[in-house]
Structures are given as structure tokens and as C-alpha cells.
Design a protein around this motif. Sequence first.
Motif, short mmCIF file in Angstrom:
data_model
loop_
_atom_site.label_atom_id
_atom_site.label_comp_id
_atom_site.label_asym_id
_atom_site.label_seq_id
_atom_site.Cartn_x
_atom_site.Cartn_y
_atom_site.Cartn_z
N ALA A 163 5.29 -1.06 10.48
CA ALA A 163 5.74 -0.29 9.32
C ALA A 163 4.53 0.34 8.63
CB ALA A 163 6.49 -1.17 8.34
N TYR A 164 4.79 1.46 7.98
CA TYR A 164 3.76 2.09 7.16
C TYR A 164 4.43 2.79 5.99
CZ TYR A 164 4.91 6.52 9.52
OH TYR A 164 5.55 7.62 10.01
N ALA A 165 3.62 3.05 4.97
CA ALA A 165 4.08 3.76 3.78
C ALA A 165 3.37 5.11 3.76
CB ALA A 165 3.75 2.96 2.52
N PRO A 166 4.08 6.22 3.99
CA PRO A 166 3.44 7.54 4.09
C PRO A 166 2.60 7.92 2.86
CG PRO A 166 5.72 7.69 4.78
CD PRO A 166 5.52 6.31 4.22
N ASP A 167 2.98 7.44 1.70
CA ASP A 167 2.25 7.81 0.48
C ASP A 167 1.04 6.92 0.22
OD1 ASP A 167 3.97 9.95 -0.24
OD2 ASP A 167 5.42 8.49 -1.01
N LEU A 168 0.85 5.90 1.06
CA LEU A 168 -0.27 4.97 0.90
C LEU A 168 -1.03 4.88 2.22
CD1 LEU A 168 1.70 2.18 -1.01
CD2 LEU A 168 0.08 3.82 -2.00
N PRO A 169 -1.86 5.87 2.51
CA PRO A 169 -2.59 5.89 3.79
C PRO A 169 -3.33 4.58 4.04
CG PRO A 169 -2.93 7.93 2.60
CD PRO A 169 -2.22 7.00 1.66
N GLY A 170 -3.17 4.07 5.25
CA GLY A 170 -3.83 2.83 5.64
C GLY A 170 -3.05 1.59 5.33
N CYS A 171 -1.93 1.72 4.66
CA CYS A 171 -1.10 0.56 4.30
C CYS A 171 -0.07 0.35 5.42
CB CYS A 171 -0.41 0.80 2.96
SG CYS A 171 0.43 -0.67 2.34
N LEU A 227 1.27 8.69 -6.32
CA LEU A 227 2.67 8.77 -6.70
C LEU A 227 3.54 8.79 -5.44
CD1 LEU A 227 2.50 11.41 -9.55
CD2 LEU A 227 2.76 8.93 -9.76
N PRO A 228 4.68 8.12 -5.48
CA PRO A 228 5.58 8.19 -4.34
C PRO A 228 6.24 9.57 -4.28
CG PRO A 228 6.47 6.74 -6.05
CD PRO A 228 5.15 7.23 -6.52
N THR A 229 5.91 10.34 -3.26
CA THR A 229 6.45 11.68 -3.13
C THR A 229 7.24 11.90 -1.85
OG1 THR A 229 4.40 12.48 -2.15
CG2 THR A 229 4.61 12.70 -4.54
N VAL A 273 8.38 3.49 6.69
CA VAL A 273 8.89 3.80 8.02
C VAL A 273 8.70 2.55 8.87
CG1 VAL A 273 8.65 5.26 10.06
CG2 VAL A 273 8.30 6.24 7.78
N ILE A 274 9.77 2.10 9.51
CA ILE A 274 9.70 0.96 10.41
C ILE A 274 10.01 1.46 11.81
CG2 ILE A 274 10.67 -1.29 11.02
CD1 ILE A 274 11.34 -1.69 8.06
N GLU A 275 9.13 1.12 12.74
CA GLU A 275 9.29 1.57 14.12
C GLU A 275 9.19 0.37 15.08
OE1 GLU A 275 7.19 5.91 13.91
OE2 GLU A 275 5.86 4.18 14.08
N ARG A 276 9.94 0.45 16.17
CA ARG A 276 9.80 -0.56 17.21
C ARG A 276 8.48 -0.29 17.91
NH1 ARG A 276 12.35 -4.36 19.88
NH2 ARG A 276 14.39 -4.07 18.94
N SER A 277 7.76 -1.36 18.18
CA SER A 277 6.45 -1.25 18.82
C SER A 277 6.36 -2.32 19.91
CB SER A 277 5.35 -1.43 17.78
OG SER A 277 4.09 -1.38 18.38
N GLY A 278 6.85 -1.98 21.09
CA GLY A 278 6.84 -2.97 22.17
C GLY A 278 7.78 -4.11 21.86
N ASN A 279 7.23 -5.31 21.70
CA ASN A 279 8.07 -6.50 21.44
C ASN A 279 8.19 -6.84 19.96
OD1 ASN A 279 8.50 -6.93 24.20
ND2 ASN A 279 6.59 -8.08 24.39
N ASN A 280 7.63 -6.01 19.09
CA ASN A 280 7.73 -6.27 17.66
C ASN A 280 7.99 -4.96 16.93
OD1 ASN A 280 5.22 -5.07 17.84
ND2 ASN A 280 4.17 -6.60 16.61
N PHE A 281 7.77 -4.98 15.62
CA PHE A 281 7.99 -3.80 14.78
C PHE A 281 6.74 -3.54 13.96
CE2 PHE A 281 12.08 -5.53 15.77
CZ PHE A 281 12.87 -4.42 16.02
N GLU A 310 4.71 -6.80 0.87
CA GLU A 310 3.52 -7.56 0.46
C GLU A 310 2.26 -6.70 0.61
OE1 GLU A 310 1.16 -11.56 1.87
OE2 GLU A 310 3.34 -11.54 2.05
N ALA A 311 2.17 -5.95 1.71
CA ALA A 311 1.01 -5.09 1.95
C ALA A 311 0.88 -4.01 0.86
CB ALA A 311 1.10 -4.45 3.33
N ILE A 312 2.02 -3.44 0.46
CA ILE A 312 2.00 -2.43 -0.60
C ILE A 312 1.49 -3.04 -1.90
CG2 ILE A 312 3.47 -0.99 -2.07
CD1 ILE A 312 5.14 -0.41 0.50
N GLY A 313 1.98 -4.23 -2.24
CA GLY A 313 1.50 -4.91 -3.45
C GLY A 313 0.01 -5.17 -3.40
#
Length: 70
Positions: A16-24, A58-60, A6-14, A40-43
Motif C-alpha cells: 500500500a502507498y499514500a499518493p499524497d505522502l511520497p515514500g509512505c 494536504l490530502p488532494t 492504494v492497496i495492490e496485490r504483490s505476489g503472495n502479499n499486498f 500506522e505508517a501514515i501516523g
Amino acid sequence: MRYAIVIERSGNNFSAYAPDLPGCVATGATVEETESEIREAIGFHIAGLREDGLPLPLPTSQVEYVEVAA
């Protein structure tokens, strides 16, 4: 594996997070940079899990769009 992000606008930048990988999470100045950073963060996250002998989640998550009347 193929993880949803998920990529979201956050003020002046963006951000992202991966719902299946908490904290990533990742940030970037553009959508393209943010996508590259979360990849890169997921890797890195997966490598850390493997190093610690932990199972890979697992990606769900699924991504869908719905139309609504405005």
C-alpha cells in the motif's frame, strides 16, 4: 485528515502507498493487515514531518472507479 491509499496485490502479499505522502508505504499478508499497517505508517510519517518542522501535505488525491466494456 483523510488520505487516499492504494492497496495492490504483490505476489503472495499486498502493498500500500499514500499518493499524497511520497515514500509512505506498507506491506501485509492480507488487505486488512495492509490497511492497518499503512494507517500506522501514515501516523509515523506525519509525526516525523511535525518533528522536523515540515508542513503536512494536504490530502488532494481522489479515488474514483470507472466502468469499461470487457
